[in-house]
Design an enzyme around this catalytic site. Structure first.
Site, PDB file in Angstrom:
ATOM      1  N   ASN A  49      -9.536 -11.324   8.678  1.00  0.00           N
ATOM      2  CA  ASN A  49      -9.343 -12.773   8.781  1.00  0.00           C
ATOM      3  C   ASN A  49     -10.263 -13.460   7.784  1.00  0.00           C
ATOM      4  OD1 ASN A  49      -9.839 -15.591  10.111  1.00  0.00           O
ATOM      5  ND2 ASN A  49      -8.106 -14.735  11.200  1.00  0.00           N
ATOM      6  N   CYS A  57     -10.445  -4.276  14.428  1.00  0.00           N
ATOM      7  CA  CYS A  57     -10.346  -2.886  13.964  1.00  0.00           C
ATOM      8  C   CYS A  57      -9.027  -2.250  14.396  1.00  0.00           C
ATOM      9  CB  CYS A  57     -11.494  -2.063  14.539  1.00  0.00           C
ATOM     10  SG  CYS A  57     -13.097  -2.420  13.821  1.00  0.00           S
ATOM     11  N   GLU A  59      -8.610   0.593  15.862  1.00  0.00           N
ATOM     12  CA  GLU A  59      -8.711   1.179  17.209  1.00  0.00           C
ATOM     13  C   GLU A  59      -8.417   0.131  18.280  1.00  0.00           C
ATOM     14  OE1 GLU A  59     -10.823   1.401  14.736  1.00  0.00           O
ATOM     15  OE2 GLU A  59     -11.943   3.279  14.722  1.00  0.00           O
ATOM     16  N   CYS A  90     -16.395   2.215  14.736  1.00  0.00           N
ATOM     17  CA  CYS A  90     -17.620   1.409  14.765  1.00  0.00           C
ATOM     18  C   CYS A  90     -18.178   1.391  16.190  1.00  0.00           C
ATOM     19  CB  CYS A  90     -17.323  -0.011  14.270  1.00  0.00           C
ATOM     20  SG  CYS A  90     -16.447  -1.040  15.456  1.00  0.00           S
ATOM     21  N   CYS A  93     -16.021  -0.385  18.759  1.00  0.00           N
ATOM     22  CA  CYS A  93     -14.797   0.348  19.127  1.00  0.00           C
ATOM     23  C   CYS A  93     -15.113   1.557  19.994  1.00  0.00           C
ATOM     24  CB  CYS A  93     -14.013   0.757  17.881  1.00  0.00           C
ATOM     25  SG  CYS A  93     -13.119  -0.647  17.196  1.00  0.00           S
TER      26      CYS A  93
HETATM   27  N1  THU Z   1     -12.569  -0.701  10.540  1.00  0.00           N
HETATM   28  C1  THU Z   1     -11.662  -0.218  11.439  1.00  0.00           C
HETATM   29  O1  THU Z   1     -10.548  -0.737  11.562  1.00  0.00           O
HETATM   30  N2  THU Z   1     -11.997   0.856  12.157  1.00  0.00           N
HETATM   31  C2  THU Z   1     -13.162   1.558  12.033  1.00  0.00           C
HETATM   32  O2  THU Z   1     -13.324   2.564  12.706  1.00  0.00           O
HETATM   33  C3  THU Z   1     -14.190   1.109  11.088  1.00  0.00           C
HETATM   34  C4  THU Z   1     -13.899  -0.145  10.355  1.00  0.00           C
HETATM   35  C5  THU Z   1     -12.178  -1.849   9.710  1.00  0.00           C
HETATM   36  C6  THU Z   1     -12.820  -3.161  10.012  1.00  0.00           C
HETATM   37  C7  THU Z   1     -12.684  -3.878   8.695  1.00  0.00           C
HETATM   38  O3  THU Z   1     -11.392  -4.471   8.618  1.00  0.00           O
HETATM   39  C8  THU Z   1     -12.747  -2.781   7.656  1.00  0.00           C
HETATM   40  O4  THU Z   1     -12.481  -1.570   8.360  1.00  0.00           O
HETATM   41  C9  THU Z   1     -14.086  -2.685   6.958  1.00  0.00           C
HETATM   42  O5  THU Z   1     -15.111  -2.655   7.861  1.00  0.00           O
END
Ligand code: THU
Length: 136
Positions: A49, A57, A59, A90, A93
């Site tokens: 965004n 994320c 997940e 992260c 998540c």
């Molecule tokens: N991100 C995820 O979707 N999953 C993860 O396990 C780690 C990070 C995304 C969040 C953000 O859109 C991008 O990766 C960079 O941090």
């Protein structure tokens, strides 16, 4: 234990989800495939965004899809990202997954574009976690 066939299926779902990811700011495209207790696989992708903290994320998207489908327990998640540093969920998540997982048996698989992979239990990634049982 995840069979090779199941892993292959989850990888296909995660890759397809990653192809739909909306990550114009980080350009770090992520796909997740969440295996529900009933054997169904739910995909999710990251959705960023312009107001950066509002991004979600992959997940989290997969968890929403699972809960929307009426499933409240998950067995495993496979996450696909780019680069040689294998992606891991992260911290936020890990906690979100914890809500619907048995930490000692829930499997987290990380895969990159080159097919390198690594696998952990959620308990390894989030030791001594806080969960719904603390309210009972
Ligand atoms: N991100 C995820 O979707 N999953 C993860 O396990 C780690 C990070 C995304 C969040 C953000 O859109 C991008 O990766 C960079 O941090």
């Amino acid at each position: 234990m995840l069979t090779e066939a199941l892993k292959t299926e989850m990888l296909a779902v995660a890759r397809a989800a990653r192809a739909a990811a909306y990550a114009p700011y980080s350009k770090y495209f992520v796909g997740a495939a969440l295996l529900g207790e009933d054997g169904r696989i739910f995909g999710g992708c990251n959705v960023e965004n312009a107001a950066f903290p509002e991004g979600v994320c992959a997940e989290a998207g997969a968890l929403s899809a699972m809960v929307l489908a009426g499933v409240r327990k998950a067995q495993a998640v496979l996450v696909v990202g780019a680069g040689s540093h294998l992606i891991t969920p992260c911290g936020g998540c890990r906690q979100k997954l914890r809500e619907f997982a048995q930490p000692d048996s829930f499997q987290v698989l990380a895969v990159n574009e080159d097919g390198q992979e690594q696998q952990w239990t959620l308990a390894e990634l989030l030791p001594h976690s806080f969960g719904p049982e603390h309210f009972s």
